[in-house]
Structure formats: C-alpha cells, structure tokens
Design an enzyme around this catalytic site. Sequence first.
Site, mmCIF file in Angstrom:
data_model
loop_
_atom_site.group_PDB
_atom_site.id
_atom_site.type_symbol
_atom_site.label_atom_id
_atom_site.label_comp_id
_atom_site.label_asym_id
_atom_site.label_seq_id
_atom_site.Cartn_x
_atom_site.Cartn_y
_atom_site.Cartn_z
ATOM 1 N N ARG A 1 1.065 -0.938 0.101
ATOM 2 C CA ARG A 1 0.163 -0.421 -0.286
ATOM 3 C C ARG A 1 0.808 1.279 -0.051
ATOM 4 O O ARG A 1 1.429 1.557 0.575
ATOM 5 C CB ARG A 1 -1.038 -0.008 1.482
ATOM 6 C CG ARG A 1 -1.482 -1.331 1.269
ATOM 7 C CD ARG A 1 -2.901 -0.220 1.877
ATOM 8 N NE ARG A 1 -2.849 -0.114 2.969
ATOM 9 C CZ ARG A 1 -3.449 0.458 4.545
ATOM 10 N NH1 ARG A 1 -5.679 0.309 3.931
ATOM 11 N NH2 ARG A 1 -3.550 1.004 5.477
ATOM 12 N N THR B 1 -2.196 7.395 0.021
ATOM 13 C CA THR B 1 -3.110 6.980 -0.685
ATOM 14 C C THR B 1 -3.999 5.584 0.083
ATOM 15 O O THR B 1 -4.788 5.540 -0.361
ATOM 16 C CB THR B 1 -3.028 6.727 -2.354
ATOM 17 O OG1 THR B 1 -2.429 5.583 -2.330
ATOM 18 C CG2 THR B 1 -2.513 7.954 -2.801
ATOM 19 N N ASP C 1 0.845 -2.980 12.129
ATOM 20 C CA ASP C 1 1.005 -2.705 10.905
ATOM 21 C C ASP C 1 1.335 -4.136 11.372
ATOM 22 O O ASP C 1 2.442 -4.379 11.866
ATOM 23 C CB ASP C 1 1.758 -1.854 10.342
ATOM 24 C CG ASP C 1 2.535 -2.350 9.273
ATOM 25 O OD1 ASP C 1 3.112 -3.520 8.396
ATOM 26 O OD2 ASP C 1 1.748 -1.494 8.514
ATOM 27 N N ASP D 1 4.848 -4.686 9.658
ATOM 28 C CA ASP D 1 6.332 -4.684 10.816
ATOM 29 C C ASP D 1 6.206 -5.088 12.442
ATOM 30 O O ASP D 1 7.208 -5.452 12.704
ATOM 31 C CB ASP D 1 6.166 -3.160 11.239
ATOM 32 C CG ASP D 1 6.090 -1.575 9.696
ATOM 33 O OD1 ASP D 1 6.642 -2.698 9.286
ATOM 34 O OD2 ASP D 1 5.188 -0.528 9.448
#
Length: 206
Positions: free
Chosen positions: A102, A106, A197, A200
């Site tokens: 991603r 945006t 995330d 991550d």
Amino acid sequence: MSLTVLNHPLAEHLMAGLRNKDTAPEHFRHCARRITTLLAIEATREMKVAQCSVETPLETMKGKDFAQGLSVVPVLRAGLAMLEPIVELFPDVSVGYIGLERNHATAVAHSYYVKLPKLAGRYTLCVDPMLATGGSASQAISMLKAGNPAAIVMVSVVAAPDGVARLERDHPDVPIIIAALDRGLNDKKYILPGLGDFGDRLYGTI
Ligand code: PRP
Ligand code: URA
C-alpha cells in the site's frame, strides 16, 4: 458472499496476543502461526473429497480423501506469516506469491511481484492477515481468478467492515474467513482497534 468469523476461545486468546502492543515479534509470529491453523481448518471445510478404500488392521472400510488439489497464495509481505502453518497441515499444497504494497499516502496497493502456480481446477486460498480497505485483497483475487481455480477463499486474521464490503462488491463469489471483524478504519486506513501494521510487527520493522 459468505463471511465466517472464528468463534472459539483459542482464537480469542491468540487475538489478544496479536493485538497487544507489547507483544514482541517472536510471540507475535507464534500467535500468527497458531491462529492461521484455526483459520486454515475452517477455510478448507468445502474442499471436495471422494470415497476411497482403507484397510484398517481389522477390515476394509470406505474412507474419504481429497478429490482436488489445494493452492495457497500469500500476499507479501505480511501473508508470509500464514504460509508455513498451511504447508504443515497440507504438505502437498502448491504455493504462489503476490507482492502488494500500500502507498502510505493513498492506501492504494501496487503490485511488485507475482509468481503463481497452475491454479486451474484447484481449491485456492488467498491469505493476507489484514483486510482493511480490501483494495489489496480485491487485486490479489482478480489475479488468482485469471488462473481459473475451482474455488477461491479469502483468509484473513482481522477485517474492517469496509474491506468486507469491498470484496462483497468486487468478488461476491469468494467466501471470507477471518478471526475478528473490527470496528472500522482510521484516516490512514488502519484497522481500529486492529493490531497495527502486521508486517512491521511480524518482522520488527517498526
Ligand atoms: C497490508 C496487509 C494487506 C494490506 C491491507 O500490507 O498485509 O496486504 O495492507 O490493506 P488494504 O485492505 O487497505 O489493501 P502492506 O501494504 O502494509 O504491506 P506489507 O505486508 O509489505 O507490510
Ligand atoms: N495493514 C496493516 O498491516 N494493518 C492495518 O491496520 C491495515 C493495513
């Protein structure tokens, strides 16, 4: 479209581990592996089986065995966390990869890698732990459909209602199996309450 949310105390326990911001990457990966096992069992419930003959030590009986091949396609990077437990359960599974990332501004995903096995006639799992806007999953499923699989099942850990609605609109024929349906998305399109995330946290790249 069908949406199945795991409803099991072990899934709740593992979700609490994944959501906790203090969970270290090693334990995060451990919880991700275990919850994927639960999800994979649910996601393969509709695989076709056929009668076979089995000789027990005492007599011959009619058993059942797989009647179609299985494929799994993790969406990189976070989906990799879900691959190993599926290979453990189904050692003959064929594996493909779709790399999507991603854009942070945006939240629209772009594809940077695609390597797919033959999917024609196979029961195919698309695995990505986070179904947020649903943009990544929708793109991945479109790529899989080009290979003409017998069925596609979307398997995620956490979904937002937006992601579910997006798949319902773009791919109403694809069932979704998840461990948790969360409240919504923040302005950066992260799932709330979510777990942050996933990639991550999995790889310690925060
Ligand atoms: C995450 C996640 C999904 C996607 C979900 O990947 O693993 O692929 O976001 O968001 P969406 O439903 O709004 O498309 P990310 O782009 O962060 O890449 P990564 O797995 O490499 O960290
Ligand atoms: N990707 C993630 O890893 N987490 C989210 O909450 C949304 C997308």
